[in-house]
Design a protein around this motif. Sequence first.
Motif, PDB file in Angstrom:
ATOM      1  N   GLY A  61     -26.658 -82.656 -11.698  1.00  0.00           N
ATOM      2  CA  GLY A  61     -25.905 -83.852 -11.339  1.00  0.00           C
ATOM      3  C   GLY A  61     -24.413 -83.576 -11.244  1.00  0.00           C
ATOM      4  N   LEU A  62     -23.722 -84.466 -10.572  1.00  0.00           N
ATOM      5  CA  LEU A  62     -22.279 -84.315 -10.386  1.00  0.00           C
ATOM      6  C   LEU A  62     -21.493 -84.454 -11.686  1.00  0.00           C
ATOM      7  N   ILE A  63     -22.168 -84.945 -12.727  1.00  0.00           N
ATOM      8  CA  ILE A  63     -21.484 -85.059 -14.016  1.00  0.00           C
ATOM      9  C   ILE A  63     -20.963 -83.702 -14.484  1.00  0.00           C
ATOM     10  N   PHE A  64     -21.650 -82.617 -14.085  1.00  0.00           N
ATOM     11  CA  PHE A  64     -21.208 -81.285 -14.503  1.00  0.00           C
ATOM     12  C   PHE A  64     -19.889 -80.896 -13.834  1.00  0.00           C
ATOM     13  N   LEU A  65     -19.672 -81.408 -12.637  1.00  0.00           N
ATOM     14  CA  LEU A  65     -18.395 -81.154 -11.969  1.00  0.00           C
ATOM     15  C   LEU A  65     -17.261 -81.816 -12.744  1.00  0.00           C
ATOM     16  N   ALA A  66     -17.492 -83.070 -13.148  1.00  0.00           N
ATOM     17  CA  ALA A  66     -16.481 -83.792 -13.918  1.00  0.00           C
ATOM     18  C   ALA A  66     -16.246 -83.125 -15.276  1.00  0.00           C
ATOM     19  N   LEU A  67     -17.335 -82.751 -15.942  1.00  0.00           N
ATOM     20  CA  LEU A  67     -17.213 -82.094 -17.247  1.00  0.00           C
ATOM     21  C   LEU A  67     -16.504 -80.753 -17.131  1.00  0.00           C
ATOM     22  N   GLY A  68     -16.838 -80.009 -16.063  1.00  0.00           N
ATOM     23  CA  GLY A  68     -16.197 -78.713 -15.849  1.00  0.00           C
ATOM     24  C   GLY A  68     -14.703 -78.850 -15.647  1.00  0.00           C
ATOM     25  N   ASN A  69     -14.308 -79.861 -14.879  1.00  0.00           N
ATOM     26  CA  ASN A  69     -12.881 -80.088 -14.647  1.00  0.00           C
ATOM     27  C   ASN A  69     -12.169 -80.478 -15.942  1.00  0.00           C
ATOM     28  N   LEU A  70     -12.849 -81.282 -16.761  1.00  0.00           N
ATOM     29  CA  LEU A  70     -12.253 -81.679 -18.035  1.00  0.00           C
ATOM     30  C   LEU A  70     -12.033 -80.476 -18.950  1.00  0.00           C
ATOM     31  N   VAL A  71     -13.041 -79.610 -19.010  1.00  0.00           N
ATOM     32  CA  VAL A  71     -12.916 -78.420 -19.848  1.00  0.00           C
ATOM     33  C   VAL A  71     -11.772 -77.551 -19.354  1.00  0.00           C
ATOM     34  N   ALA A  72     -11.712 -77.370 -18.025  1.00  0.00           N
ATOM     35  CA  ALA A  72     -10.659 -76.525 -17.454  1.00  0.00           C
ATOM     36  C   ALA A  72      -9.280 -77.090 -17.740  1.00  0.00           C
ATOM     37  N   GLU A  73      -9.139 -78.409 -17.621  1.00  0.00           N
ATOM     38  CA  GLU A  73      -7.846 -79.046 -17.838  1.00  0.00           C
ATOM     39  C   GLU A  73      -7.417 -78.988 -19.300  1.00  0.00           C
ATOM     40  N   ARG A  74      -8.391 -79.015 -20.191  1.00  0.00           N
ATOM     41  CA  ARG A  74      -8.067 -79.109 -21.616  1.00  0.00           C
ATOM     42  C   ARG A  74      -7.928 -77.754 -22.309  1.00  0.00           C
ATOM     43  N   LEU A  75      -8.252 -76.696 -21.580  1.00  0.00           N
ATOM     44  CA  LEU A  75      -8.045 -75.378 -22.154  1.00  0.00           C
ATOM     45  C   LEU A  75      -6.552 -75.172 -22.365  1.00  0.00           C
ATOM     46  N   ASP A  76      -6.148 -74.870 -23.571  1.00  0.00           N
ATOM     47  CA  ASP A  76      -4.748 -74.677 -23.894  1.00  0.00           C
ATOM     48  C   ASP A  76      -4.407 -73.206 -23.707  1.00  0.00           C
ATOM     49  N   ILE A  77      -3.718 -72.913 -22.612  1.00  0.00           N
ATOM     50  CA  ILE A  77      -3.415 -71.521 -22.294  1.00  0.00           C
ATOM     51  C   ILE A  77      -2.556 -70.878 -23.371  1.00  0.00           C
ATOM     52  N   ARG A  78      -1.730 -71.671 -24.032  1.00  0.00           N
ATOM     53  CA  ARG A  78      -0.873 -71.098 -25.077  1.00  0.00           C
ATOM     54  C   ARG A  78      -1.711 -70.581 -26.238  1.00  0.00           C
ATOM     55  N   SER A  79      -2.675 -71.377 -26.692  1.00  0.00           N
ATOM     56  CA  SER A  79      -3.493 -70.957 -27.829  1.00  0.00           C
ATOM     57  C   SER A  79      -4.403 -69.797 -27.453  1.00  0.00           C
TER      58      SER A  79
END
Length: 250
Positions: A61-79
Amino acid sequence: MNKTVLKSMEIIRLFFDEDKLTLLQIMKKTELPKTSAYRMAESLLELGFLEKDKDGTYRLGLIFLALGNLVAERLDIRSIALPYMQELRKETGEAVNLVIRDGNDAVYIEKVDTQERVRVYTQIGRRAPLYGGACPRILLSFTEREERERLIDSFQIVPYAQGTPKDKDELRRLIKETREAGWSISHSELEDHSSAIAAPIFNHKGDAVAGISLVGPEVRFRDEAHVRNMIDKLMNAARHISTELGAEKR
């Protein structure tokens, strides 16, 4: 662990390798009875984890696209980057900086200072032009071509130090060399007598979202063998950080 949850995850994982599956294929691959396979697939369908085509085949389902984008956005590159930055400082003895692009500038968002008495000091939050210095220029070099040319056309090149690129032709030459090598080096571009080596960090889309650099007095960046060693360690760290951000291994 809950057996229903485990079996549901097993069904979802089938679609990591398959675009579409029929109920019969799901039954064979999971070894579930027909009623159990149907009940779980329909529950996943109702929750949005699966979708069903008109012919009755299932797909993610398309929910995985939304979840994937959320994970990508929330990854803290500094940490993610900080442990690698600390290891780089330990291995090379030099300061390590992390920068991202903000409009026409590079912004320093994390740093690990050297323990050496002679050092180049960089403040978190500092801004630098994308055309000057190895780390800002690494971001410019790996920007998409059209956007890169738009940025170059907009620059009014200011001579911050002795080694600042003199004009846009020199800048384009440096960018070409950087893209071919995969890394960048600078001497006295933002501050006289300072040097830096930088590498790009990529995300899951293949975009250069940050740059990581080793920075120090120019005198310590002139020995060819030492520089080559630093480049190898820096590139290795950049690859590991990129992989943690979802980038394909290079």
